[in-house]
Design a protein around this motif. Structure first.
Motif, PDB file in Angstrom:
ATOM      1  N   GLU A  88     -26.999   7.616 -44.892  1.00 18.68           N
ATOM      2  CA  GLU A  88     -27.352   7.484 -46.310  1.00 18.68           C
ATOM      3  C   GLU A  88     -28.544   6.548 -46.479  1.00 18.68           C
ATOM      4  N   GLN A  89     -28.518   5.450 -45.762  1.00 18.56           N
ATOM      5  CA  GLN A  89     -29.593   4.462 -45.858  1.00 18.56           C
ATOM      6  C   GLN A  89     -30.923   5.026 -45.364  1.00 18.56           C
ATOM      7  N   LYS A 136     -31.835   8.360 -45.241  1.00 16.49           N
ATOM      8  CA  LYS A 136     -32.055   9.752 -45.660  1.00 16.49           C
ATOM      9  C   LYS A 136     -31.867  10.676 -44.462  1.00 16.49           C
ATOM     10  N   LEU A 145     -21.620  15.724 -51.402  1.00 16.71           N
ATOM     11  CA  LEU A 145     -22.809  14.902 -51.238  1.00 16.71           C
ATOM     12  C   LEU A 145     -23.890  15.299 -52.240  1.00 16.71           C
ATOM     13  N   SER A 183     -26.544  12.369 -52.923  1.00 16.59           N
ATOM     14  CA  SER A 183     -26.661  11.609 -51.689  1.00 16.59           C
ATOM     15  C   SER A 183     -27.975  11.904 -50.977  1.00 16.59           C
ATOM     16  N   ASN A 184     -28.403  10.944 -50.153  1.00 15.39           N
ATOM     17  CA  ASN A 184     -29.587  11.141 -49.315  1.00 15.39           C
ATOM     18  C   ASN A 184     -29.290  11.963 -48.063  1.00 15.39           C
ATOM     19  N   VAL A 185     -28.022  12.233 -47.788  1.00 16.61           N
ATOM     20  CA  VAL A 185     -27.625  12.870 -46.535  1.00 16.61           C
ATOM     21  C   VAL A 185     -27.555  14.380 -46.697  1.00 16.61           C
TER      22      VAL A 185
END
Length: 286
Positions: A157-158, A160, A199, A204-206
Motif C-alpha cells: 500500500e505504501q 503503490k 481494494l 487502495s494503492n494496491v
C-alpha cells in the motif's frame, strides 16, 4: 443471425478489444523494484526470477530447496539483478509464510511486487477420499497465499505495489484427476477476486492481478500428463514473462495462452459439449 451467434461474436470482439487496448509494458519500470517471488526454485517461478533479473530488479526468491535457490540467486546476479537473495521455506507450515515476507521486508526495505506462485505436490489421479492431503494442499496452495498477502499489504500500500497471483484454468473449470489441486485454485480465484473489489472500493494503492494459465511445459507438469492427455503445452519462459507484464501494467487478469479465456466461457455456453471434450482429452482405461 441467431442470438447465440451474436453473443459469441460480441464476446470475442470484446475480448480482442481488451487485448489490443491493454497498457504497454515498459521494461524500465521494473529497474530497481523490490520483488518477492515464491516457488522460484524451478518452473515458472524460476523463469520469473530470471526475467526480473534481466530487468534489473531487486529479488527475493523462496522455495523449499535451499541449494537450488542458491543456484537460481547466483544466476539472477549474473543476469543483472541489483540484488538477489533467497530464503528456504515450507509453505505447509503456518508460521513460515509470514517469516518469508518479514525477511523480504527487512532485506529490501519494503516490497513493490509480491508474486505468489508456489504449489505443493499432488497426485494426478482420481480422488479416492484422501481428505488429509486435500487439507494439507489447501494450506500450501491457498492459506499461505492469503497469509503472505496480508503480511505484505501495508508495504504494498505504501509503495503503490502489486499482488500477482498465479492461478490456473483448473480454477475456472473442472477437469478429472486433479480434485485437490483444482479446489485450491478455485479458492484462490474466489478470495483474490473479492480482494480486487474491496481494494478498489477502498481506493487502495494496491493492484491485484489474477493469472489464469493453461497447460505449461514445466518439468513437473509434463511428468504428470505424459501419455495421458493430448492437450498441447505452452512454454514456461513465455508464461513467466506474461505474468510479469500483467503485474507491471496492473491489469486485473491474465489468460495464457489467450484462448483459455474462450475455453472458460465455453463451459457456460455449451456445458455438455465442454464436458465431453474434457473427458475425452485424456487416455483413461478403468
Amino acid at each position: 443471425m441467431g442470438t447465440l451467434v451474436k453473443l459469441i461474436l460480441a464476446s470475442v470482439c470484446a475480448f480482442l478489444a481488451v487485448r489490443w487496448t491493454a497498457p504497454r509494458f515498459n521494461e524500465e519500470s521494473l529497474r530497481g523494484v523490490r520483488v518477492l517471488v515464491t516457488g522460484a526454485s524451478t518452473g515458472i517461478g524460476e523463469q520469473m526470477a530470471y526475467h526480473y533479473a534481466r530487468f534489473g530488479a531487486q529479488i527475493i526468491i523462496t522455495a523449499r530447496r535451499e541449494k537450488v535457490l542458491q543456484q537460481v540467486a547466483e544466476e539472477c546476479l549474473t543476469l543483472g539483478a541489483q540484488k538477489a537473495l533467497y530464503i528456504a521455506a515450507d509453505m505447509s507450515s503456518e508460521s513460515e509464510p509470514n517469516k518469508v515476507v518479514e525477511f523480504a521486508l527487512e532485506e529490501l526495505g519494503g516490497l513493490d511486487y509480491l508474486v505468489l506462485n508456489h504449489i505443493g505436490p499432488s497426485p494426478f489421479s482420481m480422488w479416492e477420499g484422501d481428505v488429509d492431503h486435500t487439507k494439507w494442499l489447501m494450506q500450501v496452495n491457498f492459506f499461505s497465499y492469503i497469509q503472505m498477502a496480508w503480511k505484505a499489504m501495508a508495504s504494498l500500500e505504501q509503495n503503490k505495489g502489486s499482488l500477482v497471483i498465479v492461478s490456473s484454468l483448473l480454477g475456472k473449470m473442472s477437469s478429472p484427476f486433479v480434485a485437490p489441486y483444482t479446489s485450491t485454485k478455485y479458492a484462490l480465484n474466489g478470495f483474490f477476486g473479492v480482494l480486487q473489489h474491496e481494494l478498489a472500493m477502498k481506493k487502495s494503492n494496491v493492484s491485484v492481478s489474477l493469472c489464469t494459465l493453461g497447460l505449461i511445459d514445466t518439468e513437473s507438469a509434463m511428468a504428470k500428463v505424459k501419455d495421458i492427455t493430448t492437450i498441447p503445452p505452452y512454454p514456461t519462459k513465455d508464461a513467466a514473462l506474461r505474468i510479469i507484464q500483467t503485474g507491471a501494467t496492473r491489469q486485473l487478469e491474465l489468460f495464457y495462452p489467450w484462448f483459455t479465456q474462450i475455453v472458460t466461457l465455453s463451459k457456460d455456453w455449451f456445458p455438455s459439449v465442454t464436458n465431453y471434450v474434457i473427458q475425452n482429452s485424456y487416455n483413461y482405461n478403468p
